[in-house]
Scaffold this motif. Sequence first.
Motif, short mmCIF file in Angstrom:
data_model
loop_
_atom_site.label_atom_id
_atom_site.label_comp_id
_atom_site.label_asym_id
_atom_site.label_seq_id
_atom_site.Cartn_x
_atom_site.Cartn_y
_atom_site.Cartn_z
N THR A 1 -19.43 11.78 57.27
CA THR A 1 -19.07 12.64 58.39
C THR A 1 -19.42 14.09 58.11
N VAL B 1 -15.07 16.63 63.54
CA VAL B 1 -14.72 15.38 62.86
C VAL B 1 -13.91 15.74 61.62
N PRO C 1 -13.67 8.02 58.85
CA PRO C 1 -13.79 7.17 60.03
C PRO C 1 -13.14 5.80 59.79
N TYR D 1 -11.38 8.46 64.62
CA TYR D 1 -11.24 9.54 63.64
C TYR D 1 -10.33 10.62 64.21
#
Length: 341
Positions: A291, A316, A320, A329
Amino acid sequence: MYGYDTARTSHVASRDLPSADAEVGRFSQTGARTGGGGSVEAPPVVTDGVAYVAGDVRIEARDIETGKRLWATDLEDGVNTSPAVACGAVYVSTFNETLALDPETGDVLWRADGGAHSGVSTSPIVGDDTIFVAVGGVAALDAETGDERWHAQTEHSAQGIAVADRVYVGAGSNGSGEVAAFTRNGDDWWRTTEPGEVYTAPAVADETVFAVSKTGTLTALAAADGSVEWQASVESGVTEPPAVDGERVVVSAGKTQTMAFDATTGDRLWTFETGVSQGAPVIVGDHVLATGANTGIHVLDAATGDRVRYWSAENVGSQPVVAAGRIFYRGWNVSDIFIVK
């Protein structure tokens, strides 16, 4: 549970991923305390079609098909951890206590003194009928009653735990740290300061404990006695646990890149630039999910590090979670949970 299993490997052999043209949308919003709160990096857990989300002010359950909230239970203080679902209950550690909730109603089944302050890798682990919680050291609680079975102390503040044949604790404070191993009954097994200042949970696979230090060293330790099998340099500032399968160890290093190492030798295999990252990687079959806080979710070939799929997303902020062909997320510094589907 956080890290996908008790050993915190962040590895699943196979799981469907969303299509390349999947869209990103908000799944839930649990609210935030005035001036901010916890849950900065804590993703939900998903099982049997339900997502359990611990937010700054409450924990809630939502249907993953419709997003409908099934129940919500207010929390009395902050939470930095993900729930764990096992033994017919939902377990969550707040700053000052650990709670068991009914998964159907959200009713509190029991409360136990002792919570987790250090972040998402101190999320509770449930193995057999025991809950393991990082509370300065590590405490083992009865899953049905919350009664403390044992409490073992570490020399430094416990930053994360992993449970396999034994209980392994990563710890760090005041510029130094350790990895400590305890039996499932709480007896000392071994301790070592070789990994340095560890600010996250270790991961355990194939009789090896993998720990990464805040100052930039990835250490492979023999699970039997704590001896060093190899060490490798990574970028400093690592506060997320590594992901490990039988072949490789993957680290979100230096907050800007994801790095993979041979699990047997420690040789570096590849590096992928993500930009600023707040989430631990996940190994899904032959792929790695990495991410970037402002770049999105990257699907990488686990062998080469080449990107094979990508979803653009902002903020983010967590590892995840892959379930039912979707990815969940947490947003960075917010209580919102997002979904890719």
